[in-house]
Motif scaffolding. Structure first.
Motif, PDB file in Angstrom:
ATOM      1  N   ARG A   1     -22.725   5.362   7.993  1.00  0.00           N
ATOM      2  CA  ARG A   1     -21.519   6.177   8.221  1.00  0.00           C
ATOM      3  C   ARG A   1     -21.584   7.545   7.527  1.00  0.00           C
ATOM      4  N   VAL A   2     -22.613   8.303   7.870  1.00  0.00           N
ATOM      5  CA  VAL A   2     -22.807   9.604   7.234  1.00  0.00           C
ATOM      6  C   VAL A   2     -21.970  10.673   7.927  1.00  0.00           C
ATOM      7  N   THR A   3     -21.244  11.438   7.127  1.00  0.00           N
ATOM      8  CA  THR A   3     -20.430  12.533   7.652  1.00  0.00           C
ATOM      9  C   THR A   3     -20.810  13.825   6.944  1.00  0.00           C
TER      10      THR A   3
ATOM     11  N   ASN B   1     -31.878  16.583   7.846  1.00  0.00           N
ATOM     12  CA  ASN B   1     -31.733  17.337   6.600  1.00  0.00           C
ATOM     13  C   ASN B   1     -30.857  16.607   5.585  1.00  0.00           C
ATOM     14  N   VAL B   2     -29.870  15.885   6.074  1.00  0.00           N
ATOM     15  CA  VAL B   2     -28.997  15.126   5.182  1.00  0.00           C
ATOM     16  C   VAL B   2     -29.750  13.920   4.611  1.00  0.00           C
TER      17      VAL B   2
ATOM     18  N   ASN C   1     -27.904  11.858  -1.533  1.00  0.00           N
ATOM     19  CA  ASN C   1     -27.774  13.090  -2.324  1.00  0.00           C
ATOM     20  C   ASN C   1     -28.746  13.202  -3.488  1.00  0.00           C
ATOM     21  N   LYS C   2     -29.868  12.493  -3.415  1.00  0.00           N
ATOM     22  CA  LYS C   2     -30.915  12.704  -4.430  1.00  0.00           C
ATOM     23  C   LYS C   2     -31.653  13.991  -4.084  1.00  0.00           C
ATOM     24  N   PRO C   3     -32.337  14.624  -5.063  1.00  0.00           N
ATOM     25  CA  PRO C   3     -33.107  15.824  -4.709  1.00  0.00           C
ATOM     26  C   PRO C   3     -34.245  15.485  -3.734  1.00  0.00           C
ATOM     27  N   PRO C   4     -34.581  16.423  -2.841  1.00  0.00           N
ATOM     28  CA  PRO C   4     -35.577  16.145  -1.798  1.00  0.00           C
ATOM     29  C   PRO C   4     -36.889  15.572  -2.318  1.00  0.00           C
ATOM     30  N   TYR C   5     -37.379  16.080  -3.474  1.00  0.00           N
ATOM     31  CA  TYR C   5     -38.685  15.593  -3.930  1.00  0.00           C
ATOM     32  C   TYR C   5     -38.624  14.134  -4.359  1.00  0.00           C
TER      33      TYR C   5
END
Lengths: 366, 252
Positions: B18-20, B57-58, B79-83
């Motif tokens: 359920r990503v918004t 991207n999310v 919401n963790k950093p991409p790396y």
């Protein structure tokens, strides 16, 4: 036997630092043997410049961030190292208000240099983690601000720097031999750093920081590592310079020197160790030649007024022309090497004894 | 030598719950959920602006999400950093190609293995394997910035392979490729998920490629899920036909 082969193979694909250092070593030996005082001084400065420019290349070339703070770290290294190397008598004469615990300290040259370099690295480590989160123009502006901050501290911390006045009484330890040794050592350090895992990740983050993050690279961390190493080398270079020039003020570590070191790197090519070396050699000798022209023109009275700033103007114009016509410098990101890139890749593939997976081959004919 | 094993989680599922995501007043993703299994190829399709790239991207942490959660197996990566997300076993490519242009093809791929903690030697070995899988053997020593466009895509995919992720998100891998190149890519990608035990999510507008390659499809429109299922099932969903062909076609 196998390790011997591996070492040979490695040397074959990494000829760059050898190709760069052999002519410089020859130059140092010849000048030491046959050169006059002036030439010895010029070449000594050349190698100190090399330490500074390669130190700058380590961070700027690999991270792509224009670093204005470099000369600030040179200043930190210079002042810290002389505080440890000066005799207590000299300190009493030039820095009468010095903190008591620093007064009796009197270390040999090399440990003092190392302490100076470590002090610069420590400052970089402390401020770096926050700064390295910034990219592009924001990073450049903040690093410039850092140079101004370091300069202001050096000018006003009279107790240890003698304020804006000249600090004197430093012993002259930096000979041509010593500066040549470290200049050449740092060619190897800068080259090897590029090839370390951190150096490779840093170069990747320079080309695209989003792609770098997408393969697990912590961009802030690798930038920080490069920044700290770069500051260490700048601090070391500052110590070498201080023990060569023996009296200096904080104004030595500001915009003029920043411009000078930066122009060497940019003219040679930021992206490669070879570029940094070539730029340092070309600009150092060019500057001496221009200065000689400037002086002889003034002595001969060719112009009504004395010729002032001819060297700087000429170098600035050269820098502008390079930025217009060869923005990546004389050598760009290419390293000087004996074997071509193609040979490198062949040696790389010969290291795997594994057959090509058959499914890939089949896949192509489906 | 340092251990540089792949995908520390070894999870079976990439779970999006359920990503918004809102951009100012615009709801780019509206409570989207999906589940990607290892070994399968899931196609993410939808008209332009339906939120496909935003979703990628999310998930990969490039954009913060407003609500919802993302997991790799049991591990929450919301919401963790991409790396960190990449290291947790999630690879990706970009809609506009992002290569390390001043590095050689070899280094481009190698650095992904290096960032997993491999030594340079082991990284080279892995990189060569990925390079062979994408048929780039002849280009290893070239700078990535000098490659023809069609090969740039492949270098990006090889780089993602060298990361050895458990899940890989490809954002329009066939964009800008001609039919022949697109077929070649399809043949290279098709056997990979099974062989590597990798969950592959593909966004593309090339319906021929999507229909032939994907086991399941997930359809987005205006940030909402409007259909899910096998390619055959999805083709029969009225909302999907409407989104792609217009209302009249759906009604008829």
């Amino acid at each position: 036997m196998k390790t011997q082969n591996a070492i040979l193979l490695w040397l074959k694909s990494h000829t760059t630092p050898f190709l760069l250092s052999i002519p410089l070593l020859l130059l140092a030996v010849l000048v030491q043997a046959f050169g006059g005082t002036l030439l010895i001084r010029i070449v000594t400065v050349l190698f100190i410049n090399l330490v500074m420019v390669l130190g700058l290349q380590v961070f700027m070339g690999n991270s792509g961030i224009l670093n204005f703070a470099h000369i600030g770290f040179m200043g930190i290294g210079a002042y810290t190292s002389v505080l440890f190397s000066m005799t207590p008598q000299a300190k009493a004469a030039t820095l009468p208000d010095l903190y008591p615990f620093l007064r009796p300290i009197h270390l040999p040259f090399l440990p003092s240099l190392l302490i100076g370099a470590l002090a610069a690295a420590l400052v970089a480590a402390l401020v770096g983690y926050a700064l390295m989160r910034l990219s592009d123009a924001a990073a450049v502006i903040t690093l410039f601000a850092l140079l101004v901050i370091i300069h202001t501290i050096l000018v006003h911390w009279s107790i240890v720097t003698n304020g804006p006045r000249t600090l004197f009484g430093v012993d002259n330890y930096t000979t041509l031999g010593i500066s040549a040794f470290f200049g050449i050592l740092i060619i190897f350090i800068a080259y090897l750093f590029k090839e370390t895992p951190v150096g490779l990740k840093l170069r990747a983050s320079r080309d695209d920081r989003y792609a770098a993050a997408s393969i697990g690279i912590n961009v802030v961390q690798v930038r920080w590592a490069g920044f700290v190493l770069s500051a260490f080398l700048a601090g070391f270079g500052g110590g070498l310079w201080a023990h060569f020039i023996t009296s200096f003020s904080p104004y030595a570590f500001y915009l003029t020197e920043t411009f000078s070191i930066l122009s060497m790197l940019v003219i040679g090519g930021t992206g490669s160790v070879s570029g940094a070396v070539v730029g340092t050699v070309v600009v150092t000798f060019l500057r001496e030649a221009l200065r000689a022209i400037e002086n002889s023109a003034n002595i001969a009275g060719l112009f009504q007024n004395n010729l002032v700033g001819f060297t700087e103007v000429f170098l600035s114009i050269l820098l502008i022309l390079i930025l217009i016509y060869r923005p990546s410098g004389i050598l760009g990101s290419r390293e000087i090497r004996l074997t071509s890139e193609d040979l490198r890749s062949v040696t790389a593939s010969s290291q795997t004894d594994r057959p090509v997976p058959s499914s890939t081959k089949e896949g192509k004919h489906v | 030598m340092k251990d540089c094993e792949s995908g520390n989680s070894h999870a079976d599922h990439l779970i999006v719950e359920r990503v918004t995501k809102n951009f100012a007043g615009l709801r780019a993703l509206d409570s989207v959920s999906l589940n990607l299994k290892r070994g399968e190829i899931l196609g993410l399709i939808g008209p332009n602006g339906s939120g496909k790239t935003t979703l990628i991207n999310v998930i990969t942490g490039l954009l913060p999400l407003d609500s919802g959660r993302v997991f790799i197996g049991e591990v929450e990566i919301t919401n963790k950093p991409p790396y960190e997300i990449a290291r947790a076993g999630l690879g990706r490519t970009f809609q506009t190609i992002r290569l390390f242009r001043e590095l050689t093809v070899m280094e481009n791929v190698e650095v992904a293995a290096v960032s997993r903690g491999c030594s340079r030697k082991e990284a080279k070995r892995r990189a060569l394997q990925a390079i062979e899988e994408l048929g780039l053997e002849g280009w290893v020593g070239r700078l990535a910035g000098e490659l023809p466009y069609g090969l740039e895509r492949r270098v990006e995919i090889a780089r993602a392979f060298a990361l050895q992720p458990d899940f890989l998100l490809l954002d329009e891998p066939a964009a800008g490729l001609n039919e022949e190149e697109s077929d070649e890519l399809l043949n290279m990608l098709a056997p990979i998920p099974q062989r590597k035990g990798l969950g592959l999510l593909i966004v593309d507008h090339d319906m021929r490629l999507i229909m032939r390659l994907c086991h399941r499809l997930h359809v987005l429109s205006y940030g909402k899920t409007i259909g899910e299922g096998t390619p055959e099932e999805v083709r029969r969903i009225p909302q999907v036909i409407e989104a792609y062909l217009g209302k009249r076609a759906a009604g008829g």
